[in-house]
Structure formats: structure tokens, C-alpha cells
Design a protein around this motif. Structure first.
Motif, PDB file in Angstrom:
ATOM      1  N   TRP A  42     -46.556   5.965   8.012  1.00 37.58           N
ATOM      2  CA  TRP A  42     -46.887   7.388   8.142  1.00 37.58           C
ATOM      3  C   TRP A  42     -45.956   8.040   9.154  1.00 37.58           C
ATOM      4  O   TRP A  42     -45.492   7.413  10.099  1.00 37.58           O
ATOM      5  CB  TRP A  42     -48.344   7.567   8.546  1.00 37.58           C
ATOM      6  N   ALA A  43     -45.681   9.316   8.930  1.00 38.44           N
ATOM      7  CA  ALA A  43     -44.726  10.045   9.757  1.00 38.44           C
ATOM      8  C   ALA A  43     -45.408  11.190  10.484  1.00 38.44           C
ATOM      9  O   ALA A  43     -46.466  11.680  10.067  1.00 38.44           O
ATOM     10  CB  ALA A  43     -43.597  10.581   8.884  1.00 38.44           C
ATOM     11  N   LEU A  44     -44.781  11.625  11.573  1.00 36.99           N
ATOM     12  CA  LEU A  44     -45.213  12.797  12.321  1.00 36.99           C
ATOM     13  C   LEU A  44     -44.280  13.963  12.014  1.00 36.99           C
ATOM     14  O   LEU A  44     -43.118  13.749  11.638  1.00 36.99           O
ATOM     15  CB  LEU A  44     -45.192  12.514  13.825  1.00 36.99           C
ATOM     16  N   PRO A  45     -44.766  15.189  12.187  1.00 35.43           N
ATOM     17  CA  PRO A  45     -43.861  16.329  12.036  1.00 35.43           C
ATOM     18  C   PRO A  45     -42.695  16.221  13.023  1.00 35.43           C
ATOM     19  O   PRO A  45     -42.845  15.694  14.122  1.00 35.43           O
ATOM     20  CB  PRO A  45     -44.754  17.541  12.364  1.00 35.43           C
ATOM     21  N   VAL A  46     -41.580  16.696  12.636  1.00 36.90           N
ATOM     22  CA  VAL A  46     -40.365  16.803  13.445  1.00 36.90           C
ATOM     23  C   VAL A  46     -39.740  15.436  13.741  1.00 36.90           C
ATOM     24  O   VAL A  46     -38.611  15.170  13.354  1.00 36.90           O
ATOM     25  CB  VAL A  46     -40.609  17.568  14.766  1.00 36.90           C
ATOM     26  N   ILE A  47     -40.456  14.566  14.442  1.00 39.96           N
ATOM     27  CA  ILE A  47     -39.818  13.314  14.868  1.00 39.96           C
ATOM     28  C   ILE A  47     -39.843  12.248  13.783  1.00 39.96           C
ATOM     29  O   ILE A  47     -39.170  11.227  13.898  1.00 39.96           O
ATOM     30  CB  ILE A  47     -40.462  12.758  16.158  1.00 39.96           C
ATOM     31  N   GLY A  48     -40.616  12.472  12.716  1.00 36.42           N
ATOM     32  CA  GLY A  48     -40.645  11.501  11.633  1.00 36.42           C
ATOM     33  C   GLY A  48     -41.309  10.198  12.035  1.00 36.42           C
ATOM     34  O   GLY A  48     -42.468  10.174  12.435  1.00 36.42           O
ATOM     35  N   HIS A  49     -40.547   9.103  11.957  1.00 39.73           N
ATOM     36  CA  HIS A  49     -41.092   7.771  12.227  1.00 39.73           C
ATOM     37  C   HIS A  49     -40.664   7.204  13.581  1.00 39.73           C
ATOM     38  O   HIS A  49     -40.848   6.007  13.829  1.00 39.73           O
ATOM     39  CB  HIS A  49     -40.646   6.801  11.120  1.00 39.73           C
ATOM     40  N   LEU A  50     -40.115   8.031  14.448  1.00 37.84           N
ATOM     41  CA  LEU A  50     -39.631   7.514  15.724  1.00 37.84           C
ATOM     42  C   LEU A  50     -40.733   6.842  16.533  1.00 37.84           C
ATOM     43  O   LEU A  50     -40.475   5.879  17.268  1.00 37.84           O
ATOM     44  CB  LEU A  50     -39.007   8.646  16.545  1.00 37.84           C
ATOM     45  N   HIS A  51     -41.945   7.314  16.396  1.00 38.92           N
ATOM     46  CA  HIS A  51     -43.028   6.750  17.209  1.00 38.92           C
ATOM     47  C   HIS A  51     -43.320   5.300  16.833  1.00 38.92           C
ATOM     48  O   HIS A  51     -43.878   4.548  17.633  1.00 38.92           O
ATOM     49  CB  HIS A  51     -44.306   7.592  17.067  1.00 38.92           C
TER      50      HIS A  51
END
Length: 510
Positions: A42-51
Motif C-alpha cells: 500500500w502507498a501513501l499520497p505524495v511519498i508513495g512507498h518510501l515509508h
């Protein structure tokens, strides 16, 4: 990349939202996307999968994602589409089946800044210009004959290394083997390239380490290339420009001094004593070439060789000694073989005496399996749409092959996280690009051309250190207490320097 980058991103969420608002809008789609893209988390807005890369080194975090989502994973790092291959079969398709489609390197904005159009061999786009440079490296600079011609240089620098260790042993002090091995490989590499040692070696090593830590490709301007604000707020452009100027000045001085030296000793016969810079300057005079070798090309090729030639070999040597310290029985077996094979040969380790060693090459192979110097190799770019493992890889995507994860895949290796050189006894698998479960140097068109050059340094130094000394850890430290955590960078070095106690066993030749 992981923890520090993520922290910076999360602390700057408002800024990142502004980046998102100022990005160029995506082109409208005329129809639904029917591609079968690789799976991903799953991805986050803006940063994508960096987390998903937080809390672990990149090669370890990416292996964890592969275990959950499969051997081919699709990620978005900021604006960058990234496909990660983490299995033997995926690596084979990238490096052999579709090698032509993945034959170029992605070039980020900060890498463009660092190279300024002269990309050398490592980052040059696939094409005739790159093929010419690659041919020069393979046939002129790093051929078996050329590597062999530098044997006296390697042996002389190995002697300096041994004398420095022996001096520390005589004084009853410890040895920072990480520093000593880095100096040995750097001095030997530089002498091969420019024909002499150089006084600013320590400054060069500091610049090299600084460049590896900047890591163009994972800065804010690289992750958000469409955002001018990302470049304005990032410190990376100034750092990279400062480092580029320093290295360019360093190379300019070397070339100027080299030309003066050669001019004053004109008239030498033959090319047996040519250093690598001699070869490059000679080839530059080939005015009939369709792709002339410019001075900027020469500088970049030299920087490629300084970095790749010294850093990867020194890293592999440090890991080999660290693993031997952690595995005393393996250490003893390797020492017994070296001392038995070299007994009665004047107490001097030379390369011609290493041909009969059998176990030491297994130690080196196991080191490279467990600790490939560049665990994610160097990224590739998908130049045309193709399928890998039945999934569509988008044109323009960055493709990363996780050699570290592949070398520890339990599907192909028993006890994959243990250091067991004996596993290669009777096992023909090798690291020269045809066995895709073992690819520390990559494979295909973009495989490292300097394997023989690097291995020559590793084999000689390792044999010499094991022949002349026994080794202990300081302060009565147990083998299992040795810190073998990795540091973050293009290469996965030991996080802490390897500090050991040498115990002389075989005297050095006077």
C-alpha cells in the motif's frame, strides 16, 4: 536511504503536499490501463512507498517486501516508478532474456549534475558510444594481460600492508584493518591508473566516501524531479556540485602531472609499462574514431575506475576478514592451506604461488555471496515495454536487482545466512554472470568489467594476511560479539571499523 530520508520526508509533510500540488499533471488517459503491473504494498499520497523502507537498510527492506508480495515488486518512490527483482528467475529475465531492454541506466537530476554530460562507462546510455568505452575497458584497460602487468604493483603494495601490520604487532597495538585494507587497495589501484603513488591518498579516500554517502538518485530533487521547490530546499545540489568540483580538480592535477612526467621521459619502447592513463591518452589520439575519446570522457572513466576499482575490493576484503574472525574454524582451515602451500617458498606471498590454493577461493566466493559489495548492484532503466515473470514493466521505470537477497534465497542456498565456504566444494556455480542465483557483479551487458582487476587485489592480500599472521579480537572479545552491522551507501560496508590484534607467525622477508 531508509530512516533518515523517511524522517526528513515525514517532518516536511506540508512541504511535500505543496510538491504534489505543483507537479506537472499526468496526461489524460484515452482508455483504461490494461497492463498487468507487478504487485506492491500500500502507498501513501505524495511519498508513495518510501515509508516501507524505514527502519532497515534498503536491500533488507526490499527483501522483506519481496517475501510478502513476490519476487517482482512495483514501488513508487516519490514520483519514481521502481521495479525490484529479488529472485534468480527475475534476475535472469532482466539480465539475459530482456537484457537489451534494460541495458541503459536511469539518470536522475542530481546524477546529471554530477556527470555534466560525461557519463563514463558506468552511467553512459546504451549505444555505440557506450560500446566503445566498454570495449576500451574490456580490451585495453582491464584485459587479463593488462591486469597481469600490474602484478608487481599489487605485490609491492601488499608488502607495505604487511609491514604496517607487523609494526603494529611489534608495538603490541591493535590494527584498524578497515583503514589498512582501504589504503592498500586505493594505492594499488591509483598506481595502476596513473603509474605512481600519490601524496593525497587520504584526501582522495575521504572524497570517495563523501561521494558514496551523497548517493545521487535518492535525494529530494531525484524523488520529485518535476518540483522546482524540491531542488530549491534540498542541500544535495550544492553538496554534489562541491564534490564534483573537488574530484574534477583532483583528476585535472593528476593528468597534468602525468603528461609532464611522460614528456620528460619520452622515448620508452613498447607499452608493457603503460599505466591505464597512458592507454587512455594514447587512444584519445585516434582521430579516425567515430566516437572520439574526449578529455571529459577520460576524466569520468578514471573516476569510475578509482571508485569501482578501490571501493568494491576493499569492501569485500573487510567482509572476508570479518567473517573469518567470526568463524575461527574456517579461519584455521584457510590458514593451514595457505601455509602448507607456500611453505619453503621464501616466506613471501606472490601471485604465482596462489594458483594451487583451493579453499581460499571458496572463502572469497562465500564472502561475495553473503556480502556483495553493491547489494542492489546499479539500477537499470526499462527502455521499452516488456514482461518479466509475466508482469508488464513500464517503459521508463527504474529496475533494481537485489543481488543481496538473491544470494541469500533459501530456494537455492542451504543455511543461506551462514558463512559456509564448504558449500562451494564441488559446486560449479560462479559469480561471472551465468548463474543468476549468484550475481555480486551483475550480469549481461552491464556486468562489471573489472572482476579480474578486483579479485587480484582480494586474493593476494587475503592470502598474505592469513599466511603471516594469526588474528585475535581486542579485549578478549568473543567471535560472536564482533559488530557486523552494515552501513548505508552504494556499497554495504561494515558499519564499524574492523579493529583486530595481529599475532606474527611467519616472519616477513627483509
Amino acid at each position: 536511504m531508509a530512516a533518515h530520508l523517511l524522517l526528513a520526508l515525514l517532518l516536511g509533510i506540508p512541504l511535500l503536499l505543496f510538491f504534489a500540488a505543483t507537479r506537472r499533471p499526468a496526461a489524460p488517459r484515452g482508455s483504461a490501463d490494461t497492463r498487468r503491473l507487478p504487485p506492491g504494498p500500500w502507498a501513501l499520497p505524495v511519498i508513495g512507498h518510501l515509508h516501507h523502507l524505514a527502519g532497515a537498510l534498503p536491500h533488507r527492506a526490499l527483501r522483506a517486501l519481496a517475501r510478502r508480495h513476490g519476487p517482482l515488486v512495483m514501488l513508487r518512490l516519490g514520483e519514481l516508478p521502481v521495479v525490484v527483482a529479488s529472485s534468480r528467475d527475475a534476475a535472469r529475465e532482466v539480465m539475459r532474456t530482456h537484457d537489451a531492454a534494460f541495458a541503459s541506466r536511469p539518470l536522475s537530476p542530481m546524477q546529471e549534475l554530477a556527470y555534466r554530460g560525461a557519463r563514463g562507462v558506468i552511467f553512459a546510455p546504451h549505444g555505440e558510444g557506450w560500446r566503445r568505452l566498454r570495449g576500451i575497458c574490456a580490451l585495453e584497460l582491464l584485459s587479463a594481460r593488462r591486469v597481469q602487468s600490474f602484478r608487481p604493483v599489487r605485490e609491492d603494495e601488499a608488502g607495505r600492508l604487511l609491514r604496517a601490520v607487523a609494526a603494529a604487532a611489534a608495538a603490541g597495538s591493535t590494527v584498524n584493518l578497515s583503514e589498512r585494507l582501504a589504503a592498500y587497495v586505493a594505492d594499488s589501484t591509483v598506481r595502476a591508473i596513473i603509474g605512481s603513488r600519490f601524496e593525497r591518498r587520504d584526501a582522495y579516500l575521504r572524497m570517495l566516501q563523501e561521494g558514496l554517502k551523497i548517493v545521487p538518485g535518492m535525494t529530494l530533487p531525484d524523488l520529485f524531479p518535476s518540483s522546482r521547490l524540491a531542488r530549491l530546499v534540498s542541500r544535495a545540489p550544492a553538496q554534489i556540485e562541491r564534490h564534483r568540483r573537488g574530484m574534477q580538480q583532483f583528476i585535472d592535477d593528476i593528468i597534468a602531472e602525468h603528461r609532464e612526467s611522460r614528456a620528460s621521459s619520452a622515448g620508452k619502447d613498447g607499452d608493457d609499462d603503460e599505466d591505464l592513463l597512458d592507454v587512455l591518452l594514447r587512444l584519445q589520439k585516434d582521430v579516425d574514431s567515430q566516437y572520439p575519446l574526449t578529455t571529459d570522457n577520460i576524466k569520468t572513466v578514471m573516476l569510475d575506475m578509482f571508485g569501482a576499482g578501490s571501493e568494491s575490493s576493499a569492501t569485500a576484503l573487510q567482509w572476508a576478514m570479518a567473517e573469518l574472525m567470526r568463524n575461527p574454524m574456517v579461519m584455521r582451515k584457510a590458514q593451514d592451506e595457505v601455509r602448507r602451500a607456500l611453505a619453503g617458498h621464501g616466506n613471501k606471498v606472490t601471485e604465482d604461488k596462489l594458483a594451487n590454493l583451493h579453499y581460499l577461493p571458496l572463502v572469497i566466493k562465500e564472502t561475495l555471496r553473503l556480502h556483495p559489495p553493491a547489494p542492489l548492484l546499479l539500477p537499470r532503466r526499462c527502455g521499452s515495454p516488456c514482461q518479466v515473470l509475466g508482469f508488464d514493466v513500464p517503459e521508463g521505470a527504474m529496475v533494481i536487482v537485489n543481488a543481496w537477497a538473491i544470494g541469500r534465497d533459501p530456494a537455492h542456498w542451504d543455511a543461506p545466512d551462514e558463512f559456509v565456504p564448504d558449500r562451494f566444494e564441488g559446486d560449479a556455480r560462479d559469480f561471472r554472470g551465468t548463474d543468476f542465483e549468484f550475481i555480486p557483479f551483475g550480469g549481461g551487458r552491464r556486468m562489471c568489467p573489472g572482476i579480474a582487476f578486483g579479485l587480484a587485489h582480494i586474493e593476494l592480500a587475503l592470502a598474505a594476511l592469513l599466511f603471516h599472521f594469526d588474528w585475535e579480537l581486542p579485549g578478549g572479545m568473543a567471535a560472536g560479539e564482533l559488530d557486523v552491522r552494515e552501513s548505508f551507501g552504494v556499497t554495504a560496508q561494515l558499519r564499524s571499523d574492523l579493529v583486530v590484534v595481529p599475532v606474527p607467525r611467519v616472519p616477513l622477508c627483509p
